[in-house]
Design an enzyme around this catalytic site. Structure first.
Site, PDB file in Angstrom:
ATOM      1  N   ASP A 239       1.559   9.172   5.670  1.00  0.00           N
ATOM      2  CA  ASP A 239       1.969  10.534   6.032  1.00  0.00           C
ATOM      3  C   ASP A 239       0.934  11.487   5.447  1.00  0.00           C
ATOM      4  OD1 ASP A 239       2.749  10.593   3.324  1.00  0.00           O
ATOM      5  OD2 ASP A 239       4.900  10.557   3.753  1.00  0.00           O
TER       6      ASP A 239
ATOM      7  N   ASN B  49       1.971  -3.480  -3.198  1.00  0.00           N
ATOM      8  CA  ASN B  49       1.950  -2.181  -2.516  1.00  0.00           C
ATOM      9  C   ASN B  49       1.654  -1.074  -3.526  1.00  0.00           C
ATOM     10  OD1 ASN B  49       2.525  -0.769   0.028  1.00  0.00           O
ATOM     11  ND2 ASN B  49       4.299   0.098  -1.037  1.00  0.00           N
TER      12      ASN B  49
ATOM     13  N   GLU C 112       3.755   0.026  -6.776  1.00  0.00           N
ATOM     14  CA  GLU C 112       3.245   1.029  -7.730  1.00  0.00           C
ATOM     15  C   GLU C 112       3.189   0.499  -9.155  1.00  0.00           C
ATOM     16  OE1 GLU C 112       5.368   4.704  -7.159  1.00  0.00           O
ATOM     17  OE2 GLU C 112       4.640   4.914  -5.112  1.00  0.00           O
TER      18      GLU C 112
ATOM     19  N   GLU D 163       2.782   3.373   4.159  1.00  0.00           N
ATOM     20  CA  GLU D 163       3.637   4.571   3.976  1.00  0.00           C
ATOM     21  C   GLU D 163       2.902   5.829   4.436  1.00  0.00           C
ATOM     22  OE1 GLU D 163       5.418   4.826   0.077  1.00  0.00           O
ATOM     23  OE2 GLU D 163       5.677   2.665  -0.068  1.00  0.00           O
TER      24      GLU D 163
ATOM     25  N   HIS E 260      -0.283   7.967   1.394  1.00  0.00           N
ATOM     26  CA  HIS E 260       0.261   9.334   1.413  1.00  0.00           C
ATOM     27  C   HIS E 260      -0.957  10.244   1.218  1.00  0.00           C
ATOM     28  CE1 HIS E 260       4.339   7.840   1.254  1.00  0.00           C
ATOM     29  NE2 HIS E 260       4.049   7.111   0.203  1.00  0.00           N
TER      30      HIS E 260
HETATM   31  C1  XIL Z   1      10.834   7.778  -1.348  1.00  0.00           C
HETATM   32  C2  XIL Z   1      11.815   8.010  -0.201  1.00  0.00           C
HETATM   33  O1  XIL Z   1      11.117   8.396   0.939  1.00  0.00           O
HETATM   34  C3  XIL Z   1      12.853   9.041  -0.590  1.00  0.00           C
HETATM   35  O2  XIL Z   1      13.851   9.121   0.414  1.00  0.00           O
HETATM   36  C4  XIL Z   1      13.492   8.673  -1.920  1.00  0.00           C
HETATM   37  O3  XIL Z   1      14.342   9.710  -2.320  1.00  0.00           O
HETATM   38  C5  XIL Z   1      12.430   8.454  -2.990  1.00  0.00           C
HETATM   39  O4  XIL Z   1      11.520   7.465  -2.530  1.00  0.00           O
HETATM   40  N1  XIL Z   1       6.343   5.701  -2.718  1.00  0.00           N
HETATM   41  C6  XIL Z   1       7.211   4.689  -2.393  1.00  0.00           C
HETATM   42  C7  XIL Z   1       8.452   4.998  -1.655  1.00  0.00           C
HETATM   43  O5  XIL Z   1       6.887   3.510  -2.608  1.00  0.00           O
HETATM   44  O6  XIL Z   1       9.495   4.092  -1.955  1.00  0.00           O
HETATM   45  C8  XIL Z   1       8.913   6.421  -1.881  1.00  0.00           C
HETATM   46  O7  XIL Z   1      10.002   6.678  -1.010  1.00  0.00           O
HETATM   47  C9  XIL Z   1       7.766   7.383  -1.633  1.00  0.00           C
HETATM   48  C10 XIL Z   1       6.606   7.111  -2.562  1.00  0.00           C
END
Ligand code: XIL
Length: 367
Positions: free
Chosen positions: A277, A205, A160, A275, A245
């Site tokens: 979802d 990422n 990020e 990631e 996401h």
């Molecule tokens: C999130 C986790 O899922 C949580 O458990 C934690 O509290 C906060 O981080 N982008 C990312 C991940 O790169 O590391 C994040 O994960 C979600 C968003």
């Protein structure tokens, strides 16, 4: 020596892993040399992030990781917050547990993440000068990558770093790393990781590459510019992690995404879905309808991705709706539990799981 494709292919499970993993059910018939006549291409490796609390307390969670995953990602335990809560002493306890579980069960690993502007321990605010920032960052990456060398095949080296809404001349997020080191923080991270583990696959990422709003295109451009700059400077970088996401209520810019994937391909870069979802806070309440819409969203997204470029892995951010960051960060107005993942809160497969299996086996219906 030039690294070979096999060297970089860390996320790809070996045949032994394929046969040993519980994922054998979804992989059956597609294992080269397994006797299956039509065993053409290997399925795309599938995986999930593993959250340490659930991992420790819930045997069904561990079973699901064994059964479904070729790849496991420690969800939070390789973040600075977990490793560096005590400045002088690294705490590898959580990460080591998940890494050992992966090794015992023949799973590949992704490391998440070496540099991020979030999930930092409070003491990170004290880092005050350019020299100190560089020293801390390099030292951290050296120690973490070296510890898991040969075990963690792929690293999200930077996470990020692209601004939410990039502007000309201001492509990167305002983080301690950007403030103290400028855009060079990205180069320092990749260069250090490559020096310590020359065989690791090194990934940038980030998220919202599929967004239809103008910021989506701007983010894609920043990613491409960043990769070109790293390559021009001879800094090893192997791929892009697309977080994915996906907002259930938002249409995606799939054309823009496909162009982007082809541009990445032309630069010689891999992609991984890292990631996945579905943020379902604005979707209808009825669980069956919600699950169908979420599965359709994933299907549209992954269909567009694989049609443009085969990802090296497809990783979801958790497996079961029982535990998900979406529940905490994107709660529904009606108080109903979020349903972002391929298994429901009781570990039953949802329509999303069928989409994932069809996509990774290449049997998804072509439109
Ligand atoms: C999130 C986790 O899922 C949580 O458990 C934690 O509290 C906060 O981080 N982008 C990312 C991940 O790169 O590391 C994040 O994960 C979600 C968003």
């Amino acid at each position: 020596m030039r690294e070979t494709e096999a060297d970089r292919n860390g996320a790809m499970p070996t045949r032994r892993e394929l046969l040993r993993g519980g994922a054998a059910s979804v992989l059956a018939g597609a294992v080269p040399g397994s006797g299956s006549a039509q065993a053409a291409a290997q399925p795309i490796p599938f995986g999930s992030a593993a959250e340490i609390g659930a991992f420790r307390e819930d045997a069904r969670y561990r079973e699901a990781l064994k059964r479904y995953c070729d790849v496991i990602v420690p969800m939070n335990d390789l973040k600075w917050q977990a490793l560096r809560h005590d400045r002088p002493r690294f705490d590898f306890s959580g990460a080591d547990e998940i890494v050992a579980f992966a090794a015992a069960n023949g799973k590949a690993l992704r490391g998440h993440t070496l540099l991020w502007g979030e999930a930092l321990p409070p003491w990170a605010k004290e880092i005050a000068s350019r020299a100190e920032a560089e020293r801390e960052l390099v030292n951290h990456i050296e120690i973490v990558v070296d510890r898991y060398k040969g075990r963690i095949a792929t690293w999200d080296v930077v996470n990020e770093v692209i601004k939410f809404e990039p502007e000309p001349g201001a492509p990167y997020r305002d983080t301690i790393w950007q403030r103290l080191l400028g855009p060079e923080h990205i180069e320092i991270a990749f260069r250090t990781a490559a020096r310590v583990d020359p065989k690791a696959r090194l990934v940038l990422n980030d998220f919202l590459f599929e967004e239809a709003a103008p910021a989506g295109a701007a983010r894609r451009k920043v990613a491409l510019d960043t990769f070109r700059r790293l390559k021009d400077k001879g800094i090893p970088v192997h791929g892009l992690g697309i977080q994915a996401h996906l907002y259930g209520e938002k249409e995606l810019d799939l054309d823009g995404l496909q162009h982007f994937l082809r541009d990445l391909d032309a630069l010689g870069l891999d992609v991984e879905i890292t990631e996945l979802d579905v943020i379902d806070w604005k979707l209808p309440a009825d669980p069956a309808r919600r699950d169908k819409l979420a599965a359709d969203r994933v299907s549209g997204f992954l269909g567009a991705v694989v049609a443009a470029k085969q990802p090296k892995a497809i990783v979801t951010w958790g497996l079961t709706d029982r535990y998900s960051w979406v529940q905490d960060v994107f709660p529904r107005g009606d108080g109903a539990r979020a349903r972002p993942l391929p298994l429901d809160a009781d570990y039953r497969q949802k329509p999303m799981m069928a989409v994932l299996e069809r996509t990774r086996r290449g049997t998804a219906a072509r439109k």
